[in-house]
Write a protein that holds these residues in place. Structure first.
Motif, short mmCIF file in Angstrom:
data_model
loop_
_atom_site.label_atom_id
_atom_site.label_comp_id
_atom_site.label_asym_id
_atom_site.label_seq_id
_atom_site.Cartn_x
_atom_site.Cartn_y
_atom_site.Cartn_z
N SER A 86 0.83 -1.21 0.00
CA SER A 86 0.00 0.00 0.00
C SER A 86 0.86 1.26 0.00
O SER A 86 0.49 2.27 -0.61
CB SER A 86 -0.94 0.01 1.21
OG SER A 86 -1.90 -1.03 1.11
N ASP A 127 -5.73 2.97 1.54
CA ASP A 127 -5.70 1.89 0.56
C ASP A 127 -5.75 0.52 1.23
O ASP A 127 -6.41 -0.40 0.73
CB ASP A 127 -4.43 2.00 -0.29
CG ASP A 127 -4.28 0.83 -1.25
OD1 ASP A 127 -4.99 0.80 -2.27
OD2 ASP A 127 -3.43 -0.05 -0.98
N ALA A 138 2.05 1.74 -3.49
CA ALA A 138 0.94 2.25 -4.30
C ALA A 138 0.70 3.73 -4.01
O ALA A 138 0.37 4.52 -4.92
CB ALA A 138 -0.33 1.45 -4.02
N ALA A 139 0.87 4.13 -2.75
CA ALA A 139 0.68 5.53 -2.37
C ALA A 139 1.72 6.42 -3.03
O ALA A 139 1.39 7.49 -3.58
CB ALA A 139 0.74 5.67 -0.85
N GLU A 174 -2.50 8.09 2.70
CA GLU A 174 -2.90 7.45 1.45
C GLU A 174 -2.75 5.94 1.53
O GLU A 174 -3.62 5.17 1.09
CB GLU A 174 -2.07 8.01 0.29
CG GLU A 174 -2.44 7.46 -1.07
CD GLU A 174 -3.80 7.91 -1.53
OE1 GLU A 174 -4.52 7.07 -2.12
OE2 GLU A 174 -4.17 9.08 -1.27
N LYS A 233 3.33 5.80 -5.75
CA LYS A 233 3.07 5.80 -7.18
C LYS A 233 1.92 6.74 -7.53
O LYS A 233 1.98 7.49 -8.53
CB LYS A 233 2.74 4.38 -7.64
CG LYS A 233 2.57 4.25 -9.14
CD LYS A 233 2.36 2.79 -9.53
CE LYS A 233 2.24 2.65 -11.05
NZ LYS A 233 2.03 1.24 -11.45
N LYS A 234 0.88 6.73 -6.72
CA LYS A 234 -0.27 7.59 -6.97
C LYS A 234 0.10 9.06 -6.84
O LYS A 234 -0.25 9.89 -7.68
CB LYS A 234 -1.41 7.24 -6.01
CG LYS A 234 -2.68 8.06 -6.22
CD LYS A 234 -3.78 7.61 -5.28
CE LYS A 234 -5.04 8.43 -5.50
NZ LYS A 234 -6.15 8.00 -4.61
N ILE A 235 0.84 9.37 -5.76
CA ILE A 235 1.26 10.76 -5.53
C ILE A 235 2.18 11.21 -6.66
O ILE A 235 2.12 12.36 -7.13
CB ILE A 235 1.93 10.91 -4.15
CG1 ILE A 235 0.89 10.65 -3.05
CG2 ILE A 235 2.54 12.29 -3.99
CD1 ILE A 235 1.47 10.59 -1.65
N ASN A 236 3.05 10.31 -7.10
CA ASN A 236 3.98 10.61 -8.19
C ASN A 236 3.26 11.08 -9.44
O ASN A 236 3.74 11.94 -10.19
CB ASN A 236 4.82 9.37 -8.52
CG ASN A 236 6.31 9.64 -8.35
OD1 ASN A 236 6.81 10.66 -8.82
ND2 ASN A 236 7.02 8.73 -7.69
N GLN A 237 2.09 10.51 -9.70
CA GLN A 237 1.34 10.86 -10.90
C GLN A 237 0.60 12.19 -10.76
O GLN A 237 0.11 12.73 -11.76
CB GLN A 237 0.32 9.75 -11.21
CG GLN A 237 0.93 8.39 -11.48
CD GLN A 237 1.90 8.40 -12.66
OE1 GLN A 237 1.62 9.03 -13.68
NE2 GLN A 237 3.03 7.73 -12.52
N GLN A 238 0.57 12.72 -9.53
CA GLN A 238 -0.22 13.93 -9.28
C GLN A 238 0.64 15.17 -9.07
O GLN A 238 0.11 16.27 -8.98
CB GLN A 238 -1.12 13.72 -8.05
CG GLN A 238 -2.14 12.60 -8.20
CD GLN A 238 -2.87 12.30 -6.90
OE1 GLN A 238 -2.42 12.69 -5.83
NE2 GLN A 238 -3.99 11.59 -7.01
#
Length: 471
Positions: A27, A70, A30-31, A66, A33-38
């Protein structure tokens, strides 16, 4: 991960879950990675910002939040499975401890299905009305058929009981004509009670083109519940003529050649209807007995939700379609809001109790639903909904309601099992054989208890609609 279950009451538990930090790695990844995209950080391509830079720029707390969001649903589900619980509704989750690189601890309170002890139901005895058809019943059925073939003809005389009059109506409240209080060309049978109270007395004795006024309480529309002054004008008076009850009538109204054959067919139909009603009542009475014999704790939140759902469906769907609000409905049913709420609660409790009991029987007796049974049930539900089987099936699949239908069929089989084991006698003391009705009844009752009480409200609403149309 460690989890412990604390029983708060027979229908609610508190789960305490301790999670070593290494189990949050997926998790956390994944957090990041998600923040990286934002985010955009100068010197780094989008999506390639190192974790340490994200921690520095945006704070480790944002990443942990985050990651926990998740991980929680999966951790909660694992704890539920480990505790072998049957949750009802959504849990109330509280994070009690979050130590970075050490441990996550949270609690989750949730309602669960209570463990039930189903008593020995083989000794249940119930009584139903005897399925007897009298000559008077046959006379009434034939007379109703005769009424359908009545003819009318305009007459030059004053209106009397049983005549059909064509009317114009105008309703005033406080001297003002209501926008929805005018109607023209209404056909009304004097004495039928299908319009406003007081109209029979007003039109009796009037001939064509004559008028009268009377006062009546409006049962629906914009001025429901108010006293109105109603002007009524008779346009025409028609006498109703009934056909003679002879062989000619039998040939006109049916496939039979003689009135004797028609009467015999009416008797058979009435007997079938009485047996059907008898079987339905037997199911209801057996179910009542089973509920009385079984202690069923009810989760408070589930009961509140069920009451609100039933009330919402009645007010926004059934009454809403009639253009009626709850206050008008209660007035027409002659109920106070307190009485209505008490009845709704009783119905919701019975619905929940029945579903719990029958689901427990399904599990205990290992009752399964095959494709043929599901298809037959789907066809019946489609017919009652007014949709084609294909349309209904598509709606069920798209709405994810297949498990619900399977549950309805399984509960129907569970109830049929209990009814089969019960002793059913009629009011004459004779044993009632329900074998002939079993297949039909199993589908008709479905014993989805939650729906049973709702149907009661629906029928009340239909009665209200009938009364509303009178206004």
């Amino acid at each position: 991960m460690k989890s412990a279950v604390e029983n708060l009451n027979p229908t609610r538990v508190r789960l305490t879950v301790e999670v070593p930090f290494e189990e949050l790695k997926a998790s956390l990844d994944a957090a990041y990675k998600k923040i990286n995209q934002q985010i955009q950080v100068p010197g780094f391509r989008k999506g390639k910002v190192p974790a340490r830079v994200i921690d520095q720029r945006f704070g480790r707390g944002a990443v942990l939040e985050e990651a926990v969001n998740d991980a929680l649903p999966k951790l909660y589900q694992s704890a539920i499975e480990e505790g072998e619980l049957n949750p009802l509704g959504q849990p109330e989750v509280d994070i009690t401890e979050l130590k970075d690189n050490e441990q996550l601890t949270f609690t989750a309170e949730v309602d669960i299905r209570p463990e039930l002890e189903i008593p020995d139901y083989t000794g249940i005895e119930v009584e139903v009305e005897a399925a007897e058809v009298s000559d008077a019943d046959v006379d009434e059925a034939v007379e109703q058929l005769r009424e359908r073939f009545a003819t009318t003809s305009v007459v030059e005389r004053a209106a009397a009981e049983g005549d059909v009059v064509k009317l114009d109506l105008e309703a005033k409240v406080d001297g003002e004509v209501l926008a929805d209080g005018v109607a023209e060309g209404i056909d009304y049978t004097i004495g039928s009670g299908e319009l406003l109270e007081g109209i029979d007395e007003a039109v009796k004795g009037l001939s064509a083109e004559e008028s009268a006024t009377f006062t009546s309480e409006l049962k629906g529309g914009s001025a429901a519940g108010k006293e109105a002054e109603v002007a009524v004008k008779v346009n025409t008076v028609s006498a109703r003529e009934l056909p003679e009850l002879d062989d000619d009538f039998a040939q006109l109204a049916s496939e039979f050649d003689t009135i004797a054959e028609l009467r015999e067919d009416s008797r058979k139909r009435l007997e079938q209807s009485k047996k059907y009603e008898q079987a339905t009542k037997a199911q209801e009475n057996v179910l009542e007995k089973l509920i009385e014999l079984t202690e069923v704790p009810i989760p408070e939140k589930l009961l509140e939700d069920e009451i609100q759902t039933r009330k919402h469906n009645l007010v926004n769907h059934q009454l809403g379609q009639m253009g009626m609000d709850l206050a008008t409905y209660l007035q027409m049913q002659d109920k106070t809001e307190e009485e209505f709420d008490a009845e709704l609660k009783e119905q919701a409790e019975k619905g929940i109790q029945t579903q719990f009991i029958l689901d427990e029987l399904v599990s205990r007796e290992k009752l399964n639903v095959n494709q043929e049974e599901l298809t037959e049930h789907l066809m019946r539900r489609a017919q009652s909904s007014g949709m084609s089987p294909d349309q209904f099936a598509q709606a069920v699949v798209e709405g994810g309601q297949v498990p619900m239908l399977v549950g309805e069929v399984a509960r129907g089989k569970a109830l049929a099992l209990v009814v089969e084991s019960a002793t059913v006698k009629d009011t004459n003391g004779e044993l009632v054989d329900l074998d002939d009705e079993e297949d039909e009844e199993e589908g008709a009752a479905e014993a989805d208890a939650a729906a049973e009480s709702e149907d009661t409200e629906s029928k009340d609403a239909e009665k209200a609609d009938d009364k509303k149309s009178d206004a």
